[in-house]
Write a protein that holds these residues in place. Structure first.
Motif, PDB file in Angstrom:
ATOM      1  N   SER A  49      86.113  53.414  95.424  1.00 44.09           N
ATOM      2  CA  SER A  49      85.104  53.638  94.393  1.00 44.09           C
ATOM      3  C   SER A  49      84.443  52.378  93.838  1.00 44.09           C
ATOM      4  O   SER A  49      85.049  51.584  93.125  1.00 44.09           O
ATOM      5  N   ARG A  50      83.149  52.256  94.125  1.00 47.98           N
ATOM      6  CA  ARG A  50      82.363  51.161  93.521  1.00 47.98           C
ATOM      7  C   ARG A  50      82.181  51.421  92.029  1.00 47.98           C
ATOM      8  O   ARG A  50      82.033  50.506  91.239  1.00 47.98           O
ATOM      9  N   VAL A  51      82.202  52.708  91.660  1.00 48.39           N
ATOM     10  CA  VAL A  51      82.080  53.059  90.234  1.00 48.39           C
ATOM     11  C   VAL A  51      83.280  52.483  89.473  1.00 48.39           C
ATOM     12  O   VAL A  51      83.125  51.868  88.413  1.00 48.39           O
ATOM     13  N   LEU A  84      87.302  60.445  89.261  1.00 51.96           N
ATOM     14  CA  LEU A  84      86.463  60.039  90.399  1.00 51.96           C
ATOM     15  C   LEU A  84      86.465  61.102  91.488  1.00 51.96           C
ATOM     16  O   LEU A  84      87.451  61.827  91.666  1.00 51.96           O
ATOM     17  N   ARG A  85      85.395  61.125  92.220  1.00 48.64           N
ATOM     18  CA  ARG A  85      85.295  62.024  93.378  1.00 48.64           C
ATOM     19  C   ARG A  85      86.144  61.450  94.517  1.00 48.64           C
ATOM     20  O   ARG A  85      86.222  60.233  94.686  1.00 48.64           O
ATOM     21  N   VAL A  86      86.754  62.342  95.293  1.00 46.13           N
ATOM     22  CA  VAL A  86      87.414  61.900  96.526  1.00 46.13           C
ATOM     23  C   VAL A  86      86.304  61.659  97.545  1.00 46.13           C
ATOM     24  O   VAL A  86      85.545  62.578  97.866  1.00 46.13           O
ATOM     25  N   GLY A 139      79.790  61.705  89.040  1.00 48.41           N
ATOM     26  CA  GLY A 139      79.072  62.648  89.879  1.00 48.41           C
ATOM     27  C   GLY A 139      78.888  62.074  91.282  1.00 48.41           C
ATOM     28  O   GLY A 139      78.940  60.861  91.458  1.00 48.41           O
ATOM     29  N   PRO A 140      78.711  62.908  92.282  1.00 44.97           N
ATOM     30  CA  PRO A 140      78.712  64.349  92.183  1.00 44.97           C
ATOM     31  C   PRO A 140      80.136  64.889  91.971  1.00 44.97           C
ATOM     32  O   PRO A 140      81.073  64.373  92.558  1.00 44.97           O
ATOM     33  N   ILE A 141      80.247  65.905  91.117  1.00 42.50           N
ATOM     34  CA  ILE A 141      81.577  66.493  90.887  1.00 42.50           C
ATOM     35  C   ILE A 141      81.845  67.539  91.964  1.00 42.50           C
ATOM     36  O   ILE A 141      80.927  68.245  92.390  1.00 42.50           O
TER      37      ILE A 141
HETATM   38  N1  ASP Z   1      77.577  58.624  92.732  1.00 37.64           N
HETATM   39  C1  ASP Z   1      78.614  57.614  92.768  1.00 37.64           C
HETATM   40  C2  ASP Z   1      78.348  56.591  93.832  1.00 37.64           C
HETATM   41  O1  ASP Z   1      77.333  56.638  94.475  1.00 37.64           O
HETATM   42  C3  ASP Z   1      79.972  58.197  92.860  1.00 37.64           C
HETATM   43  C4  ASP Z   1      80.245  59.051  94.063  1.00 37.64           C
HETATM   44  O2  ASP Z   1      79.424  59.162  94.965  1.00 37.64           O
HETATM   45  O3  ASP Z   1      81.339  59.596  94.113  1.00 37.64           O
HETATM   46  O4  ASP Z   1      79.169  55.717  94.038  1.00 37.64           O
END
Ligand code: ASP
Length: 304
Positions: free
Chosen positions: A164-166, A220-222, A261-263
């Motif tokens: 995750s970059r987030v 976080l999204r997987v 997101g996206p969730i």
């Molecule tokens: N939208 C965010 C991203 O582009 C998170 C994700 O895709 O899970 O890093």
């Protein structure tokens, strides 16, 4: 070494705290419904090599609402499909008159490379597993609307931290302001090495332990698109790490539930959690517009 194009926003890691505070203050003055034409006559190019809904649309709305002209270039349907290199694409966009390029790319460092070869600002809209600085800024903005200070705030980041970059950008930002950050996830998604991202990070494998007393929980999204070669079973992940109401209730009563997101409902969080009163997921998306207005205005030297 080439100089980095002035005005570029490439990551949070090397940003000064004062610069971040300045951007957040500027964002508070941005009203997407009563915008000022700060970018009249400017051309903003949106170059997306990866899928995007929120980031892309909010950059476009932010730029247009301030009077800029925008052009979207996607990797499919452009000369990128024919094998054109990143730099050749960048030079092309500069040649057609771009004043600023917003770029999302699957490789870490792609925006930096562009910023080293161009004389216009480059804004990183997410580069591989490296950083997503504009997401961290809009998340900080969202938190600041609900909490008095970042100092001492118990922030938990749960899930696929490795990809995750987030998470990376959020960790850099929140730790600059004294938040206490706990990272939670299975070893595949959260190697011990993650503690080297910032001093004082706490790691736990137990989501119950992490959630207890949290002020903010970022789920976080997987990232299935980056899972190649990993043996993680989604059913096990759901059983141990999915954010459920029972787990969320362990946090403080006024805790914020966030997600970039996206969730994916039913995977990293339940339907109920996504829509619960503590969820600020939609607000994060909404805040993306003023925050990206501030980022664009500042990058183009039009911040007022
Ligand atoms: N939208 C965010 C991203 O582009 C998170 C994700 O895709 O899970 O890093």
């Amino acid at each position: 070494m080439n100089r980095i194009a002035r005005g570029s926003l490439l990551g949070i890691e090397h940003m000064e705290a004062a610069e971040i505070v300045g951007l957040l203050k500027l964002a508070r003055r941005m009203n997407p419904f009563k915008p000022r034409p700060l970018l009249r006559g400017k051309r903003v190019l949106l170059l997306f090599y990866e899928a995007s809904t929120r980031t892309r649309s909010s950059f476009e709305i932010a730029a247009k609402s301030m009077g800029a002209m925008t052009t979207l270039v996607l990797s499919s349907g452009s000369s990128i499909e024919k094998g054109e290199s990143l730099l050749d694409t960048a030079y092309t966009l500069r040649a057609v008159g771009a004043d600023l390029i917003v770029v999302r790319h699957p490789n870490a460092g792609a925006p930096l490379l562009m910023a080293k070869h161009l004389d216009i600002p480059v804004v990183n809209a997410g580069d591989g597993m490296h950083e997503h600085p504009t997401q961290a800024l809009l998340d900080a903005y969202t938190i600041s609307r609900h909490k008095k200070s970042f100092k001492g705030l118990q922030v938990v980041i749960v899930g696929d931290i490795y990809h995750s970059r987030v998470a990376r950008s959020a960790i850099h930002l929140l730790s600059k302001f004294g938040a206490r950050i706990t990272l939670c996830g299975p070893p595949e998604f959260l190697p011990e090495l993650a503690t080297s991202l910032a001093p004082g990070l706490h790691i736990t494998r137990s989501v119950e332990e992490a959630a207890r007393k949290a002020d903010v929980i970022i789920v976080l999204r997987v990232q299935k698109e980056r899972l190649a070669g990993m043996k993680i079973k989604l059913q096990d992940y759901i059983a141990r790490y999915q954010m459920t109401m029972t787990r969320l209730k362990l946090a403080k009563r006024d805790a914020l539930l966030m997600h970039p997101g996206p969730i994916i409902r039913g995977l990293e969080l339940t339907w109920e959690v996504a829509d619960c009163p503590q969820s600020v997921i939609v607000e994060e998306v909404r805040n993306g517009v003023p925050v990206r207005m501030a980022i664009l205005a500042k990058a183009l030297g039009r911040a007022r």
